[in-house]
Design a protein around this motif. Structure first.
Motif, PDB file in Angstrom:
ATOM      1  N   SER A  36       0.736  -1.352  -0.046  1.00 28.13           N
ATOM      2  CA  SER A  36      -0.033   0.134  -0.012  1.00 28.13           C
ATOM      3  C   SER A  36       0.878   1.215   0.098  1.00 28.13           C
ATOM      4  CB  SER A  36      -1.154   0.034   1.219  1.00 28.13           C
ATOM      5  OG  SER A  36      -0.208   0.023   2.519  1.00 28.13           O
ATOM      6  N   SER A  37       2.029   1.265   0.439  1.00 25.26           N
ATOM      7  CA  SER A  37       2.873   2.297   0.487  1.00 25.26           C
ATOM      8  C   SER A  37       4.080   1.969  -0.398  1.00 25.26           C
ATOM      9  CB  SER A  37       3.579   2.659   1.805  1.00 25.26           C
ATOM     10  OG  SER A  37       4.129   1.556   2.568  1.00 25.26           O
ATOM     11  N   SER A  38       4.074   1.794  -1.905  1.00 22.15           N
ATOM     12  CA  SER A  38       4.698   1.549  -2.524  1.00 22.15           C
ATOM     13  C   SER A  38       5.087   2.319  -3.804  1.00 22.15           C
ATOM     14  CB  SER A  38       4.199   0.069  -3.299  1.00 22.15           C
ATOM     15  OG  SER A  38       3.331   0.465  -4.127  1.00 22.15           O
ATOM     16  N   LEU A  39       6.024   2.009  -4.793  1.00 19.90           N
ATOM     17  CA  LEU A  39       6.450   2.845  -5.764  1.00 19.90           C
ATOM     18  C   LEU A  39       5.425   3.039  -6.832  1.00 19.90           C
ATOM     19  CD1 LEU A  39      10.204   1.425  -6.213  1.00 19.90           C
ATOM     20  CD2 LEU A  39       9.634   3.549  -5.116  1.00 19.90           C
ATOM     21  N   LEU A  40       4.490   1.914  -6.902  1.00 20.23           N
ATOM     22  CA  LEU A  40       3.494   1.940  -8.002  1.00 20.23           C
ATOM     23  C   LEU A  40       2.216   2.651  -7.711  1.00 20.23           C
ATOM     24  CD1 LEU A  40       3.970  -1.729  -8.890  1.00 20.23           C
ATOM     25  CD2 LEU A  40       4.749   0.158 -10.200  1.00 20.23           C
ATOM     26  N   ASP A  41       1.680   3.138  -8.387  1.00 18.99           N
ATOM     27  CA  ASP A  41       0.437   4.082  -7.930  1.00 18.99           C
ATOM     28  C   ASP A  41      -0.599   2.917  -7.758  1.00 18.99           C
ATOM     29  OD1 ASP A  41      -1.397   3.983 -10.271  1.00 18.99           O
ATOM     30  OD2 ASP A  41       0.225   5.299 -11.193  1.00 18.99           O
ATOM     31  N   ASP A  42      -1.670   3.514  -7.208  1.00 12.95           N
ATOM     32  CA  ASP A  42      -2.706   2.460  -6.482  1.00 12.95           C
ATOM     33  C   ASP A  42      -3.638   2.126  -7.803  1.00 12.95           C
ATOM     34  OD1 ASP A  42      -1.894   2.814  -4.093  1.00 12.95           O
ATOM     35  OD2 ASP A  42      -3.479   4.401  -3.460  1.00 12.95           O
ATOM     36  N   GLU A  43      -3.781   2.963  -8.802  1.00 14.97           N
ATOM     37  CA  GLU A  43      -4.647   2.310 -10.031  1.00 14.97           C
ATOM     38  C   GLU A  43      -3.862   1.278 -10.585  1.00 14.97           C
ATOM     39  OE1 GLU A  43      -7.700   2.605 -12.741  1.00 14.97           O
ATOM     40  OE2 GLU A  43      -7.489   3.479 -10.576  1.00 14.97           O
ATOM     41  N   ILE A  44      -2.517   1.516 -10.987  1.00 16.53           N
ATOM     42  CA  ILE A  44      -1.741   0.397 -11.623  1.00 16.53           C
ATOM     43  C   ILE A  44      -2.158  -1.046 -10.651  1.00 16.53           C
ATOM     44  CG2 ILE A  44       0.412  -0.629 -11.892  1.00 16.53           C
ATOM     45  CD1 ILE A  44       1.273   2.034 -13.157  1.00 16.53           C
ATOM     46  N   LYS A  45      -1.944  -0.811  -9.455  1.00 13.46           N
ATOM     47  CA  LYS A  45      -2.317  -2.180  -8.587  1.00 13.46           C
ATOM     48  C   LYS A  45      -3.382  -2.650  -8.791  1.00 13.46           C
ATOM     49  CE  LYS A  45      -0.275   0.054  -5.264  1.00 13.46           C
ATOM     50  NZ  LYS A  45       0.196   0.538  -3.801  1.00 13.46           N
ATOM     51  N   GLU A  46      -4.506  -1.785  -8.535  1.00 16.75           N
ATOM     52  CA  GLU A  46      -5.805  -2.065  -8.575  1.00 16.75           C
ATOM     53  C   GLU A  46      -6.280  -2.957  -9.880  1.00 16.75           C
ATOM     54  OE1 GLU A  46      -9.863  -3.064  -7.630  1.00 16.75           O
ATOM     55  OE2 GLU A  46      -7.832  -2.625  -6.462  1.00 16.75           O
ATOM     56  N   GLN A  47      -6.017  -2.186 -10.950  1.00 19.19           N
ATOM     57  CA  GLN A  47      -5.995  -2.861 -12.320  1.00 19.19           C
ATOM     58  C   GLN A  47      -5.323  -4.060 -12.847  1.00 19.19           C
ATOM     59  OE1 GLN A  47      -8.853  -1.829 -13.474  1.00 19.19           O
ATOM     60  NE2 GLN A  47      -9.101   0.007 -12.226  1.00 19.19           N
ATOM     61  N   VAL A  48      -4.195  -4.178 -12.167  1.00 19.98           N
ATOM     62  CA  VAL A  48      -3.256  -5.488 -12.265  1.00 19.98           C
ATOM     63  C   VAL A  48      -4.116  -6.260 -11.386  1.00 19.98           C
ATOM     64  CG1 VAL A  48      -1.373  -6.550 -11.256  1.00 19.98           C
ATOM     65  CG2 VAL A  48      -1.332  -4.573 -12.748  1.00 19.98           C
ATOM     66  N   ARG A  49      -4.683  -6.185 -10.127  1.00 20.34           N
ATOM     67  CA  ARG A  49      -5.282  -7.134  -9.138  1.00 20.34           C
ATOM     68  C   ARG A  49      -6.765  -7.472 -10.084  1.00 20.34           C
ATOM     69  NH1 ARG A  49      -9.506  -7.526  -7.008  1.00 20.34           N
ATOM     70  NH2 ARG A  49     -10.202  -5.647  -7.303  1.00 20.34           N
ATOM     71  N   ARG A  50      -7.152  -6.803 -10.452  1.00 16.80           N
ATOM     72  CA  ARG A  50      -8.431  -7.112 -11.288  1.00 16.80           C
ATOM     73  C   ARG A  50      -8.398  -8.018 -12.456  1.00 16.80           C
ATOM     74  NH1 ARG A  50     -13.491  -3.221 -10.907  1.00 16.80           N
ATOM     75  NH2 ARG A  50     -12.867  -2.075  -8.832  1.00 16.80           N
ATOM     76  N   THR A  51      -7.224  -7.744 -13.181  1.00 15.69           N
ATOM     77  CA  THR A  51      -6.949  -8.682 -14.254  1.00 15.69           C
ATOM     78  C   THR A  51      -6.535 -10.105 -13.835  1.00 15.69           C
ATOM     79  OG1 THR A  51      -6.003  -6.640 -15.460  1.00 15.69           O
ATOM     80  CG2 THR A  51      -5.090  -8.736 -16.053  1.00 15.69           C
ATOM     81  N   LEU A  52      -5.508 -10.081 -12.780  1.00 14.95           N
ATOM     82  CA  LEU A  52      -5.317 -11.398 -12.158  1.00 14.95           C
ATOM     83  C   LEU A  52      -6.316 -12.233 -11.598  1.00 14.95           C
ATOM     84  CD1 LEU A  52      -1.872  -9.884 -10.513  1.00 14.95           C
ATOM     85  CD2 LEU A  52      -2.247 -11.441 -12.897  1.00 14.95           C
ATOM     86  N   ALA A  53      -7.372 -11.523 -11.015  1.00 13.70           N
ATOM     87  CA  ALA A  53      -8.481 -12.260 -10.448  1.00 13.70           C
ATOM     88  C   ALA A  53      -9.256 -12.904 -11.632  1.00 13.70           C
ATOM     89  CB  ALA A  53      -9.448 -11.258  -9.831  1.00 13.70           C
ATOM     90  N   PHE A  54      -9.384 -12.496 -12.759  1.00 21.04           N
ATOM     91  CA  PHE A  54      -9.897 -13.261 -13.817  1.00 21.04           C
ATOM     92  C   PHE A  54      -9.135 -14.100 -14.532  1.00 21.04           C
ATOM     93  CE2 PHE A  54     -13.042  -9.793 -13.147  1.00 21.04           C
ATOM     94  CZ  PHE A  54     -14.180 -10.431 -13.495  1.00 21.04           C
ATOM     95  N   CYS A  55      -7.829 -13.934 -14.658  1.00 19.78           N
ATOM     96  CA  CYS A  55      -6.841 -14.912 -15.067  1.00 19.78           C
ATOM     97  C   CYS A  55      -6.834 -16.114 -14.177  1.00 19.78           C
ATOM     98  CB  CYS A  55      -5.327 -14.239 -14.989  1.00 19.78           C
ATOM     99  SG  CYS A  55      -5.210 -12.894 -16.266  1.00 19.78           S
ATOM    100  N   ASN A  56      -6.839 -15.959 -12.965  1.00 23.22           N
ATOM    101  CA  ASN A  56      -6.732 -16.879 -11.896  1.00 23.22           C
ATOM    102  C   ASN A  56      -8.258 -17.662 -11.469  1.00 23.22           C
ATOM    103  OD1 ASN A  56      -3.876 -16.986 -11.303  1.00 23.22           O
ATOM    104  ND2 ASN A  56      -4.020 -15.214 -10.552  1.00 23.22           N
ATOM    105  N   GLY A  57      -9.155 -17.050 -11.961  1.00 24.24           N
ATOM    106  CA  GLY A  57     -10.597 -17.693 -11.784  1.00 24.24           C
ATOM    107  C   GLY A  57     -11.005 -17.546 -10.223  1.00 24.24           C
ATOM    108  N   CYS A  58     -10.358 -16.336  -9.560  1.00 23.58           N
ATOM    109  CA  CYS A  58     -10.849 -16.039  -8.159  1.00 23.58           C
ATOM    110  C   CYS A  58     -12.120 -15.515  -8.015  1.00 23.58           C
ATOM    111  CB  CYS A  58      -9.857 -15.732  -7.524  1.00 23.58           C
ATOM    112  SG  CYS A  58     -10.043 -15.466  -5.821  1.00 23.58           S
TER     113      CYS A  58
END
Length: 135
Positions: A36-58
């Motif tokens: 949460s306190s990282s180099l990457l902005d929150d929007e990148i992390k959120e959209q990556v997380r959403r992408t991965l949820a669908f890739c992984n079928g969670c």
């Protein structure tokens, strides 16, 4: 219904499954907080997380919606595309992909993005394997 019963430890259904091992839950949550306190902005992390949820079928994490990727945002688009590549076959990523990544991300950001992707993949695979569903 998940494949195992919920423990009494944790605030969310995901945490209550992981909470059967309180030390692991604590360490997992601590690592999650570090992102949460990282180099990457929150929007990148959120959209990556959403992408991965669908890739992984969670289903639990898919309930928050599909990724919204504005292709004109080069950093966001590249991060999401890279997340898909890593999840599909992390051993098949060519060196030229990293050349493109280095044009918009620092080495530290690339390292963090990789760590975030693998941590998030683990979370989603844990949820999908245990058949965690949205409430």
């Amino acid at each position: 219904m998940p494949r195992i019963i919920y423990s009494n430890n944790g605030a969310s259904p995901f945490e209550r499954l992981l909470g059967h091992n309180p030390d692991i839950l604590e360490a997992w949550n601590e690592l999650n907080k570090r992102f949460s306190s990282s180099l990457l902005d929150d929007e990148i992390k959120e959209q990556v997380r959403r992408t991965l949820a669908f890739c992984n079928g969670c289903e639990y994490h898919m309930a928050q919606g599909k990724a919204i990727v504005e292709r004109s945002n080069k950093r966001l688009a590249l991060a999401v595309d890279f997340a898909r590549m890593v999840t599909n076959n992390h051993l098949n990523i060519r060196d030229d992909v990293f050349d493109v990544m280095k044009a918009v991300f620092t080495d530290a950001e690339i390292a963090e993005l990789c760590a975030f992707i693998f941590f998030t993949n683990a979370s989603h695979k844990f949820g999908a394997t245990l058949k965690l569903k949205p409430e």
